[in-house]
Design a protein around this motif. Structure first.
Motif, PDB file in Angstrom:
ATOM      1  N   ARG A 113       0.851  -1.197   0.000  1.00  0.00           N
ATOM      2  CA  ARG A 113       0.000   0.000   0.000  1.00  0.00           C
ATOM      3  C   ARG A 113       0.883   1.243   0.000  1.00  0.00           C
ATOM      4  NH1 ARG A 113       0.258   1.597   5.306  1.00  0.00           N
ATOM      5  NH2 ARG A 113       0.823  -0.081   6.742  1.00  0.00           N
ATOM      6  N   PRO A 114       0.295   2.406  -0.249  1.00  0.00           N
ATOM      7  CA  PRO A 114       1.079   3.639  -0.286  1.00  0.00           C
ATOM      8  C   PRO A 114       1.755   3.939   1.054  1.00  0.00           C
ATOM      9  CG  PRO A 114      -1.111   3.990  -1.218  1.00  0.00           C
ATOM     10  CD  PRO A 114      -1.125   2.633  -0.584  1.00  0.00           C
ATOM     11  N   LEU A 115       2.756   4.826   0.997  1.00  0.00           N
ATOM     12  CA  LEU A 115       3.388   5.297   2.224  1.00  0.00           C
ATOM     13  C   LEU A 115       2.327   5.945   3.103  1.00  0.00           C
ATOM     14  CD1 LEU A 115       6.603   6.959   0.701  1.00  0.00           C
ATOM     15  CD2 LEU A 115       6.454   4.756   1.886  1.00  0.00           C
ATOM     16  N   ASP A 116       2.463   5.764   4.414  1.00  0.00           N
ATOM     17  CA  ASP A 116       1.546   6.413   5.346  1.00  0.00           C
ATOM     18  C   ASP A 116       1.779   7.925   5.307  1.00  0.00           C
ATOM     19  OD1 ASP A 116       0.679   3.887   6.013  1.00  0.00           O
ATOM     20  OD2 ASP A 116       1.844   3.779   7.875  1.00  0.00           O
ATOM     21  N   TYR A 117       0.825   8.674   5.825  1.00  0.00           N
ATOM     22  CA  TYR A 117       0.958  10.132   5.784  1.00  0.00           C
ATOM     23  C   TYR A 117       0.505  10.755   7.096  1.00  0.00           C
ATOM     24  CZ  TYR A 117      -4.105  10.698   5.100  1.00  0.00           C
ATOM     25  OH  TYR A 117      -5.458  10.699   5.268  1.00  0.00           O
ATOM     26  N   TYR A 118       0.815  12.035   7.219  1.00  0.00           N
ATOM     27  CA  TYR A 118       0.395  12.815   8.389  1.00  0.00           C
ATOM     28  C   TYR A 118      -0.410  14.017   7.897  1.00  0.00           C
ATOM     29  CZ  TYR A 118       4.235  10.401  10.830  1.00  0.00           C
ATOM     30  OH  TYR A 118       5.070   9.462  11.368  1.00  0.00           O
ATOM     31  N   VAL A 119      -1.268  14.516   8.747  1.00  0.00           N
ATOM     32  CA  VAL A 119      -2.025  15.726   8.416  1.00  0.00           C
ATOM     33  C   VAL A 119      -1.090  16.932   8.466  1.00  0.00           C
ATOM     34  CG1 VAL A 119      -3.851  17.287   9.220  1.00  0.00           C
ATOM     35  CG2 VAL A 119      -4.222  14.797   9.213  1.00  0.00           C
ATOM     36  N   VAL A 120      -1.210  17.792   7.448  1.00  0.00           N
ATOM     37  CA  VAL A 120      -0.427  19.031   7.362  1.00  0.00           C
ATOM     38  C   VAL A 120      -1.370  20.207   7.601  1.00  0.00           C
ATOM     39  CG1 VAL A 120       0.954  20.505   5.846  1.00  0.00           C
ATOM     40  CG2 VAL A 120       1.189  18.016   5.710  1.00  0.00           C
ATOM     41  N   ARG A 121      -0.873  21.187   8.320  1.00  0.00           N
ATOM     42  CA  ARG A 121      -1.626  22.437   8.492  1.00  0.00           C
ATOM     43  C   ARG A 121      -0.734  23.587   8.060  1.00  0.00           C
ATOM     44  NH1 ARG A 121      -4.181  22.005  14.553  1.00  0.00           N
ATOM     45  NH2 ARG A 121      -4.953  19.887  14.345  1.00  0.00           N
ATOM     46  N   VAL A 122      -1.350  24.578   7.455  1.00  0.00           N
ATOM     47  CA  VAL A 122      -0.627  25.818   7.141  1.00  0.00           C
ATOM     48  C   VAL A 122      -1.289  26.913   7.963  1.00  0.00           C
ATOM     49  CG1 VAL A 122       0.019  27.474   5.367  1.00  0.00           C
ATOM     50  CG2 VAL A 122      -0.021  25.021   4.832  1.00  0.00           C
ATOM     51  N   GLU A 123      -0.527  27.457   8.912  1.00  0.00           N
ATOM     52  CA  GLU A 123      -1.054  28.478   9.814  1.00  0.00           C
ATOM     53  C   GLU A 123      -0.169  29.712   9.732  1.00  0.00           C
ATOM     54  OE1 GLU A 123      -2.849  25.321  13.119  1.00  0.00           O
ATOM     55  OE2 GLU A 123      -1.073  26.511  13.615  1.00  0.00           O
ATOM     56  N   ASN A 124      -0.754  30.828   9.337  1.00  0.00           N
ATOM     57  CA  ASN A 124      -0.009  32.091   9.221  1.00  0.00           C
ATOM     58  C   ASN A 124       1.245  31.941   8.367  1.00  0.00           C
ATOM     59  OD1 ASN A 124      -1.850  33.416  10.964  1.00  0.00           O
ATOM     60  ND2 ASN A 124      -0.787  32.530  12.718  1.00  0.00           N
ATOM     61  N   GLY A 125       1.114  31.215   7.275  1.00  0.00           N
ATOM     62  CA  GLY A 125       2.230  31.058   6.349  1.00  0.00           C
ATOM     63  C   GLY A 125       3.294  30.077   6.796  1.00  0.00           C
ATOM     64  N   VAL A 126       3.009  29.300   7.842  1.00  0.00           N
ATOM     65  CA  VAL A 126       3.970  28.324   8.355  1.00  0.00           C
ATOM     66  C   VAL A 126       3.385  26.920   8.205  1.00  0.00           C
ATOM     67  CG1 VAL A 126       5.238  27.527  10.400  1.00  0.00           C
ATOM     68  CG2 VAL A 126       4.940  29.982   9.979  1.00  0.00           C
ATOM     69  N   VAL A 127       4.215  26.005   7.691  1.00  0.00           N
ATOM     70  CA  VAL A 127       3.780  24.620   7.491  1.00  0.00           C
ATOM     71  C   VAL A 127       4.044  23.828   8.763  1.00  0.00           C
ATOM     72  CG1 VAL A 127       4.037  22.557   6.075  1.00  0.00           C
ATOM     73  CG2 VAL A 127       4.402  24.814   5.059  1.00  0.00           C
ATOM     74  N   LYS A 128       3.009  23.143   9.246  1.00  0.00           N
ATOM     75  CA  LYS A 128       3.123  22.324  10.455  1.00  0.00           C
ATOM     76  C   LYS A 128       2.570  20.932  10.168  1.00  0.00           C
ATOM     77  CE  LYS A 128       2.431  26.485  13.185  1.00  0.00           C
ATOM     78  NZ  LYS A 128       1.563  27.191  14.131  1.00  0.00           N
ATOM     79  N   VAL A 129       3.191  19.937  10.760  1.00  0.00           N
ATOM     80  CA  VAL A 129       2.797  18.545  10.507  1.00  0.00           C
ATOM     81  C   VAL A 129       2.408  17.893  11.825  1.00  0.00           C
ATOM     82  CG1 VAL A 129       3.574  16.319   9.614  1.00  0.00           C
ATOM     83  CG2 VAL A 129       4.361  18.437   8.539  1.00  0.00           C
ATOM     84  N   ASP A 130       1.248  17.279  11.836  1.00  0.00           N
ATOM     85  CA  ASP A 130       0.769  16.588  13.036  1.00  0.00           C
ATOM     86  C   ASP A 130       1.361  15.178  13.049  1.00  0.00           C
ATOM     87  OD1 ASP A 130      -0.497  15.359  15.111  1.00  0.00           O
ATOM     88  OD2 ASP A 130      -2.516  15.977  14.533  1.00  0.00           O
ATOM     89  N   THR A 131       2.492  15.030  13.714  1.00  0.00           N
ATOM     90  CA  THR A 131       3.190  13.738  13.730  1.00  0.00           C
ATOM     91  C   THR A 131       2.670  12.811  14.831  1.00  0.00           C
ATOM     92  OG1 THR A 131       4.944  14.726  15.067  1.00  0.00           O
ATOM     93  CG2 THR A 131       5.300  14.636  12.687  1.00  0.00           C
ATOM     94  N   ARG A 132       1.641  13.232  15.519  1.00  0.00           N
ATOM     95  CA  ARG A 132       1.110  12.393  16.594  1.00  0.00           C
ATOM     96  C   ARG A 132       0.385  11.172  16.039  1.00  0.00           C
ATOM     97  NH1 ARG A 132      -3.399  14.924  20.355  1.00  0.00           N
ATOM     98  NH2 ARG A 132      -4.331  15.002  18.288  1.00  0.00           N
ATOM     99  N   ARG A 133      -0.240  11.330  14.872  1.00  0.00           N
ATOM    100  CA  ARG A 133      -1.061  10.244  14.338  1.00  0.00           C
ATOM    101  C   ARG A 133      -0.680   9.951  12.897  1.00  0.00           C
ATOM    102  NH1 ARG A 133      -6.872   9.817  13.062  1.00  0.00           N
ATOM    103  NH2 ARG A 133      -6.813  12.071  12.896  1.00  0.00           N
ATOM    104  N   ARG A 134      -0.147   8.770  12.679  1.00  0.00           N
ATOM    105  CA  ARG A 134       0.239   8.318  11.340  1.00  0.00           C
ATOM    106  C   ARG A 134      -0.967   7.650  10.707  1.00  0.00           C
ATOM    107  NH1 ARG A 134       5.040   4.247  11.580  1.00  0.00           N
ATOM    108  NH2 ARG A 134       3.748   2.621  10.689  1.00  0.00           N
ATOM    109  N   LEU A 135      -1.274   8.040   9.461  1.00  0.00           N
ATOM    110  CA  LEU A 135      -2.488   7.548   8.809  1.00  0.00           C
ATOM    111  C   LEU A 135      -2.122   6.636   7.649  1.00  0.00           C
ATOM    112  CD1 LEU A 135      -4.232  11.034   8.779  1.00  0.00           C
ATOM    113  CD2 LEU A 135      -4.749   9.131  10.320  1.00  0.00           C
ATOM    114  N   SER A 136      -2.765   5.475   7.587  1.00  0.00           N
ATOM    115  CA  SER A 136      -2.538   4.579   6.452  1.00  0.00           C
ATOM    116  C   SER A 136      -3.667   4.801   5.441  1.00  0.00           C
ATOM    117  CB  SER A 136      -2.465   3.125   6.904  1.00  0.00           C
ATOM    118  OG  SER A 136      -3.699   2.734   7.441  1.00  0.00           O
ATOM    119  N   ARG A 137      -3.454   4.339   4.240  1.00  0.00           N
ATOM    120  CA  ARG A 137      -4.424   4.557   3.156  1.00  0.00           C
ATOM    121  C   ARG A 137      -4.238   3.472   2.105  1.00  0.00           C
ATOM    122  NH1 ARG A 137      -1.129   9.305   0.087  1.00  0.00           N
ATOM    123  NH2 ARG A 137       0.904   8.408   0.497  1.00  0.00           N
ATOM    124  N   SER A 138      -5.268   3.300   1.277  1.00  0.00           N
ATOM    125  CA  SER A 138      -5.152   2.311   0.208  1.00  0.00           C
ATOM    126  C   SER A 138      -4.814   2.988  -1.118  1.00  0.00           C
ATOM    127  CB  SER A 138      -6.453   1.513   0.086  1.00  0.00           C
ATOM    128  OG  SER A 138      -7.523   2.393  -0.141  1.00  0.00           O
TER     129      SER A 138
END
Ligand code: FES
Length: 148
Positions: A113-138
């Motif tokens: 299956r594809p590589l797992d991913y994390y949710v990304v947020r862009v706040e005030n022009g800054v990229v942030k990644v929520d590394t607390r929860r790794r998400l799998s997908r098909s």
């Protein structure tokens, strides 16, 4: 006895360095309590680029349309770290030859299956990644990316 003291001293120093490093690590807790990894300002990342964040164990992908996707660096076959091969434009696993495209989709098995991913947020022009929860997908889909 002197050697034991020296070893204990080294352990204490290593512990102090680890504690100090945890304070400067680029993370913060947002209002919802999410553990966010601060990747940097949006403009730091060119479209159609892949940037490794070894301490976060992910790659930040900026797609050609400017949207962001954060991919976990472990192969979905047996967990080897998958490097980005810029010349080939793909992630290529050194263990059993799986490869993945820039969105993490499998090009060549045995990865199931594809590589797992994390949710990304862009706040005030800054990229942030929520590394607390790794998400799998098909499969890859647009809901996995975040616009700039
Ligand atoms: S761990 Fe990547 S192909 Fe086996």
């Amino acid at each position: 006895m002197v050697q034991v003291s020296a070893v204990l001293g080294c352990v204490a120093c290593a512990e102090a360095v680890w504690v100090a490093a945890s304070f400067v690590r680029p993370r913060h807790h947002d209002a919802e309590g999410a553990d966010l990894f601060v990747a940097g300002p949006v403009d730091r990342f060119e479209p159609n680029s892949v940037t490794a964040f070894p301490s976060g164990r992910f790659y930040l992908v900026r797609l050609t349309d400017g949207a962001f996707l954060a991919l976990h660096r472990e192969c979905t076959h047996l967990g080897c770290t998958v490097p980005w091969d810029a010349a080939q434009g793909r992630f290529a696993c050194p263990c059993h030859a799986s490869s993945f495209d820039i969105t993490g989709q499998v090009i060549s098995p045995p990865a199931p299956r594809p590589l797992d991913y994390y949710v990304v947020r862009v706040e005030n022009g800054v990229v942030k990644v929520d590394t607390r929860r790794r998400l799998s997908r098909s499969a890859f889909d647009a809901s996995q990316v975040t616009g700039a």
